[in-house]
Design an enzyme around this catalytic site. Structure first.
Site, PDB file in Angstrom:
ATOM      1  N   GLY B  11       0.814  -1.210   0.000  1.00  0.00           N
ATOM      2  CA  GLY B  11       0.000   0.000   0.000  1.00  0.00           C
ATOM      3  C   GLY B  11       0.848   1.260   0.000  1.00  0.00           C
ATOM      4  O   GLY B  11       0.567   2.219  -0.716  1.00  0.00           O
ATOM      5  N   ASN B  12       1.947   1.247   0.770  1.00  0.00           N
ATOM      6  CA  ASN B  12       2.741   2.468   0.909  1.00  0.00           C
ATOM      7  C   ASN B  12       3.574   2.786  -0.324  1.00  0.00           C
ATOM      8  O   ASN B  12       4.155   3.865  -0.425  1.00  0.00           O
ATOM      9  CB  ASN B  12       3.634   2.399   2.151  1.00  0.00           C
ATOM     10  CG  ASN B  12       4.882   1.606   1.883  1.00  0.00           C
ATOM     11  OD1 ASN B  12       4.832   0.565   1.227  1.00  0.00           O
ATOM     12  ND2 ASN B  12       5.996   2.091   2.373  1.00  0.00           N
ATOM     13  N   LYS B 131     -11.006  -8.318   9.631  1.00  0.00           N
ATOM     14  CA  LYS B 131     -10.394  -7.196   8.901  1.00  0.00           C
ATOM     15  C   LYS B 131     -11.286  -5.954   8.999  1.00  0.00           C
ATOM     16  O   LYS B 131     -12.414  -5.948   8.536  1.00  0.00           O
ATOM     17  CB  LYS B 131     -10.208  -7.616   7.443  1.00  0.00           C
ATOM     18  CG  LYS B 131      -9.424  -6.644   6.624  1.00  0.00           C
ATOM     19  CD  LYS B 131      -7.939  -6.875   6.701  1.00  0.00           C
ATOM     20  CE  LYS B 131      -7.199  -5.764   5.969  1.00  0.00           C
ATOM     21  NZ  LYS B 131      -5.802  -5.687   6.357  1.00  0.00           N
ATOM     22  N   LYS B 219      -3.240  -9.318  -0.149  1.00  0.00           N
ATOM     23  CA  LYS B 219      -2.664  -9.208  -1.494  1.00  0.00           C
ATOM     24  C   LYS B 219      -1.389 -10.039  -1.664  1.00  0.00           C
ATOM     25  O   LYS B 219      -1.127 -10.566  -2.741  1.00  0.00           O
ATOM     26  CB  LYS B 219      -2.430  -7.754  -1.896  1.00  0.00           C
ATOM     27  CG  LYS B 219      -1.287  -7.044  -1.204  1.00  0.00           C
ATOM     28  CD  LYS B 219      -0.249  -6.527  -2.142  1.00  0.00           C
ATOM     29  CE  LYS B 219       0.887  -5.849  -1.417  1.00  0.00           C
ATOM     30  NZ  LYS B 219       1.251  -6.271  -0.054  1.00  0.00           N
ATOM     31  N   LYS B 281       3.450 -11.958   5.421  1.00  0.00           N
ATOM     32  CA  LYS B 281       4.342 -11.811   4.261  1.00  0.00           C
ATOM     33  C   LYS B 281       5.291 -13.009   4.172  1.00  0.00           C
ATOM     34  O   LYS B 281       5.503 -13.579   3.106  1.00  0.00           O
ATOM     35  CB  LYS B 281       5.158 -10.516   4.375  1.00  0.00           C
ATOM     36  CG  LYS B 281       4.336  -9.246   4.129  1.00  0.00           C
ATOM     37  CD  LYS B 281       5.231  -8.035   4.158  1.00  0.00           C
ATOM     38  CE  LYS B 281       4.516  -6.727   3.885  1.00  0.00           C
ATOM     39  NZ  LYS B 281       3.094  -6.625   4.131  1.00  0.00           N
TER      40      LYS B 281
END
Lengths: 316, 316
Positions: B11-12, B131, B219, B281
């Protein structure tokens, strides 16, 4: 060789003017339309589906306005809003089409592309914005937005009073980006959904950098450009009438079944079609056939199974 | 044979937490990230770019709320909001990537796909939504929305007071739709942008109809599934640290440069990584390598040109 068709779905194929625009309504309309579209698949056509986004991008723009007003969320520019609508509508079409294909025992993949469409920043449309988008403001609000965002407004007088609406240019589409990928995927047997809302308008600046254009592109016009570029055989514009008429709703109204380009151009010159509505559709059909397309058809989705329906434009 | 890489942008990479989220900020961040990504293209990789959508879909949800509140515009469900964000972000990435490629004299097409991702409606996540999405409501508002829309809320206590936020499930991705098309397009030399926001979550019901799931998909997890499905060689997760650390910010902090799956699994068991952030991740990297991938890398975009940077997970 299979025949390749580009089918442009009108806004009302997805969301009708007298409806609230709930997701249930949109899904039902979409299903009804796609069930008719399956007739073309059954006849063996390779298929590319394009679609309008008028009501949807209108809602996205209104939500942008409300989000800034209520929550100070930065508004997205028009190009991003159009791209958003390509994602949302394209996904909905793809999901429902997959179900309709399954119900009809048709094994085909459906692929949805985000599609930028090139325009020319020197297009005269940029000097004369005409397309109304977003909400209606009062004079004071419109003046503030004109100053802060550089938006251009036109007054709109209605029974319910007057209001000021943002107007944006509607330039001609020059070319559809990734047209060759769309073509290849369709000819491989995938049903391709692309050019949503006429495409996200972009242009090359003097440094050949690709820039967003704050504009909207007519979806029939962009679809005709795609059809001609990839040498599609047929081009369908699905709208809310079974045929095109001249002298529509007058005493001497006449239904048009087959129309040569010559006849169509003659009628256009005489102003025989509705200015805002049917006239650009006819022009897109003329462009498609003049650039090598075999036939362009204007009709209702519900008439696709009946080959005797629809107004057909051909070379001669 | 060229090497095929899937690169997941955090996102960043597009919108940073301390920013307002204007289009100018998003475009600048995107350009910075993509200029680094070009190093992989120059090394000859075929490339698939996936991306997050957290801040963007958060804004879309807030705008939906505001649009209903101010203008009575029907809210779109979460699946359509995710699809909207795929369109908007995907288009922005595509347009800016085309410019970055041109500046680097690289001739490549960029293709952006709207991507549904299959989940299992029996995934335990659907019984335990975790979430947080959308705005913070007070108790009364949350109760009304729970009754009218069936949304589930969880209380959130912050320094600024307490609020109720909608929670949605985050089910595991089973498969990425059109993975073969994504694969083919990338191997033809196009840079493909897909699986935005982890994909639009859909599932097959008992009649094998494709239904929307009111959920969000991680994602990195969906990108790892795509990578394994198409047998990509390498998988990159671009985030805001140059390396993964264990005992992060403690006295015995240790930078990880190379990590075997066995070591990674051991550290995972010992809870050595940040629960909400780094742990999923690492798990996605483990899944990718365990399913045939050669190497997974976690690093910052700015470190891509320097092969000595980044935490690399390999089989042994």
């Amino acid at each position: 060789m299979k025949k390749l068709a580009v089918v442009a779905l009108g806004g009302n194929a997805l969301l009708r003017g007298n409806q609230l625009g709930t997701i249930e309504e949109q899904e039902q309309n979409t299903k009804d339309t796609l069930e008719n579209l399956v007739y073309l698949v059954k006849e063996g056509y390779d298929l590319i589906i394009t679609h309008g986004n008028g009501p949807q991008v209108g809602n996205i723009l209104m939500r942008n306005d409300a989000g800034e007003e209520m929550y100070k969320i930065a508004q997205m520019p028009l190009d991003v809003c159009v791209a958003d609508s390509q994602g949302g509508i394209g996904y909905m079409l793809e999901r429902i089409l997959r179900n309709v294909l399954k119900e009809n025992d048709i094994q085909k993949e459906v692929v949805t592309l985000v599609t930028p469409v090139l325009v020319d920043i020197n297009d005269p449309a940029f000097k004369n914005p005409t397309k109304r988008v977003g909400k209606s403001y009062n004079k004071e609000q419109a003046d503030i937005l004109a100053n802060t965002k550089g938006w251009i407004f036109k007054e709109e007088v209605k029974d319910t009073g007057s209001g000021w609406r943002r107007v944006v240019p509607s330039p001609k589409p020059k070319s559809v980006m990734n047209a060759d990928v769309i073509d290849m995927l369709a000819k491989q047997g995938n049903i391709v959904i692309a050019v949503g809302g006429g495409g996200v308008p972009v242009y090359y600046d003097e440094n050949h950098d690709l820039r967003p254009a704050e504009a909207v592109i007519d979806k029939d016009s962009a679809s005709a450009v795609l059809g001609a570029t990839i040498k599609a055989d047929e081009f369908y514009i699905l709208t809310d009438v079974p045929f095109v008429f001249i002298n529509y709703k007058k005493e001497n109204e006449q239904k048009l079944e087959k129309l040569t380009i010559k006849q169509a151009e003659e009628y256009m010159k005489q102003g025989m079609f509705g200015e805002g509505n049917m006239s650009p559709k006819i022009q897109s059909c003329i462009n498609f056939v003049n650039n090598g397309g075999k036939m362009a058809v204007i009709t209702e989705a519900t008439k696709l199974k009946d080959k005797s329906f629809g107004t057909k434009l051909v070379n001669d």
